[in-house]
Write a protein that holds these residues in place. Structure first.
Motif, PDB file in Angstrom:
ATOM      1  N   UNK A 193      39.555 102.744  57.618  1.00  0.00           N
ATOM      2  CA  UNK A 193      38.725 102.224  56.521  1.00  0.00           C
ATOM      3  C   UNK A 193      39.582 101.447  55.537  1.00  0.00           C
ATOM      4  N   UNK A 194      40.724 102.003  55.185  1.00  0.00           N
ATOM      5  CA  UNK A 194      41.611 101.335  54.236  1.00  0.00           C
ATOM      6  C   UNK A 194      42.082  99.989  54.768  1.00  0.00           C
ATOM      7  N   UNK A 195      42.470  99.946  56.027  1.00  0.00           N
ATOM      8  CA  UNK A 195      42.960  98.700  56.607  1.00  0.00           C
ATOM      9  C   UNK A 195      41.842  97.662  56.718  1.00  0.00           C
ATOM     10  N   UNK A 196      40.615  98.103  56.952  1.00  0.00           N
ATOM     11  CA  UNK A 196      39.483  97.173  57.010  1.00  0.00           C
ATOM     12  C   UNK A 196      39.258  96.507  55.658  1.00  0.00           C
ATOM     13  N   UNK A 197      39.458  97.247  54.577  1.00  0.00           N
ATOM     14  CA  UNK A 197      39.222  96.717  53.236  1.00  0.00           C
ATOM     15  C   UNK A 197      40.272  95.702  52.808  1.00  0.00           C
ATOM     16  N   UNK A 198      41.393  95.615  53.523  1.00  0.00           N
ATOM     17  CA  UNK A 198      42.452  94.699  53.100  1.00  0.00           C
ATOM     18  C   UNK A 198      42.023  93.246  53.162  1.00  0.00           C
ATOM     19  N   UNK A 199      41.042  92.923  53.982  1.00  0.00           N
ATOM     20  CA  UNK A 199      40.620  91.526  54.126  1.00  0.00           C
ATOM     21  C   UNK A 199      39.879  91.013  52.902  1.00  0.00           C
ATOM     22  N   UNK A 200      39.487  91.909  51.996  1.00  0.00           N
ATOM     23  CA  UNK A 200      38.698  91.502  50.830  1.00  0.00           C
ATOM     24  C   UNK A 200      39.550  91.048  49.653  1.00  0.00           C
ATOM     25  N   UNK A 201      40.863  91.123  49.761  1.00  0.00           N
ATOM     26  CA  UNK A 201      41.731  90.708  48.664  1.00  0.00           C
ATOM     27  C   UNK A 201      42.877  91.670  48.493  1.00  0.00           C
ATOM     28  N   UNK A 202      43.316  91.836  47.238  1.00  0.00           N
ATOM     29  CA  UNK A 202      44.440  92.729  46.974  1.00  0.00           C
ATOM     30  C   UNK A 202      44.100  94.141  47.417  1.00  0.00           C
ATOM     31  N   UNK A 203      44.962  94.682  48.206  1.00  0.00           N
ATOM     32  CA  UNK A 203      44.812  96.069  48.648  1.00  0.00           C
ATOM     33  C   UNK A 203      46.203  96.650  48.814  1.00  0.00           C
ATOM     34  N   UNK A 204      46.293  97.947  48.682  1.00  0.00           N
ATOM     35  CA  UNK A 204      47.601  98.582  48.770  1.00  0.00           C
ATOM     36  C   UNK A 204      47.434 100.028  49.198  1.00  0.00           C
ATOM     37  N   UNK A 205      48.502 100.575  49.730  1.00  0.00           N
ATOM     38  CA  UNK A 205      48.572 101.992  50.037  1.00  0.00           C
ATOM     39  C   UNK A 205      50.036 102.388  50.057  1.00  0.00           C
ATOM     40  N   UNK A 206      50.408 103.260  49.152  1.00  0.00           N
ATOM     41  CA  UNK A 206      51.763 103.797  49.115  1.00  0.00           C
ATOM     42  C   UNK A 206      51.740 105.062  48.269  1.00  0.00           C
TER      43      UNK A 206
END
Length: 242
Positions: free
Chosen positions: A79-92
């Motif tokens: 789900x998180x990786x799918x949302x990356x296409x919408x703009x700024x996204x991050x996970x750390x």
């Protein structure tokens, strides 16, 4: 207290910074300071996963994610990786050092010492000398851990309320390979990567805000975690420390 290597002089580094609005400085802390900070990050148990969930910033205790089944975790990451296409996204993963200090929360002595060093005349003076800019007044900080599957998409660090002048990344990652990802990548106006830095141990990247950059996706086969302390050098101070 954490200490800057006494052999480093901002005036010697300023020409490179002036040419590129960024600079890479190896061996930034004294060896003992870097080793103590690294050991603290490796042993840290209070990480939270900073990400975007449903379009909103979210801090999820890492222990919550560790309690998921393998299938639940796979779905979470998908789900998180799918949302990356919408703009700024991050996970750390992060420990918000300066925020905790500003809010009066208990922090580890090593982190408090680091915060004091970053806001000392020694560090602020080094930054002013390196950049030729007398405005730096306050430095905020967070510990970060990028595990396999983590990333920080393209952004420029501009902030509506905080007067960020420069960003920094104090890398504390030994024995990292470029093909594992986690590179600090600077991006030109045409979308090309103009330069990228592989995580290294005890190296400081300092660059102007705004500046388009990203931390590239950490590969599933990476042989470790990308550890660093990051933050911004600001012209303003939080109200709690003004």
């Amino acid at each position: 207290m954490a200490k800057i290597d006494p052999g480093l002089k901002g005036r010697d580094i300023r020409p490179a910074f002036k040419s590129f609005s960024r600079v890479y400085i190896p061996g930034f802390l004294t060896p003992d300071s870097a080793a103590t900070l690294y050991e603290t990050l490796v042993a840290e148990t209070l990480w939270v996963c900073s990400t975007i969930s449903g379009g909103k910033n979210a801090d999820i205790p890492v222990e919550t994610l560790e309690a998921l089944t393998p299938e639940q975790y796979r779905q979470f990451m998908a789900v998180a990786h799918t949302e990356t296409s919408s703009g700024l996204h991050f996970m750390f993963d992060t420990v918000r050092i300066s925020t905790d200090i500003e809010n009066g929360r208990l922090v580890r002595p090593v982190y408090r010492a680091l915060h004091e060093m970053l806001n000392s005349d020694a560090f602020l003076g080094f930054v002013r000398e390196t950049t030729g800019d007398d405005r730096p007044l306050y430095v905020d900080s967070q510990a970060t851990r990028f595990q396999p599957g983590h990333y920080l998409n393209q952004h420029n660090d501009a902030h509506e309320r905080r007067q960020r002048l420069y960003a920094y990344v104090l890398s504390l990652t030994p024995d990292w390979r470029a093909d594992w990802g986690g590179l600090l990548a600077f991006i030109d106006d045409d979308g090309h990567v103009s330069e990228a830095y592989t995580p290294r141990f005890n190296a400081l990247n300092l660059f102007t805000v705004p500046y388009e950059h990203a931390v590239t996706y950490v590969a599933p086969f990476a042989g470790g975690n990308r550890l660093s302390v990051t933050g911004w050098i600001r012209q303003d101070k939080p109200v709690s420390v003004a």
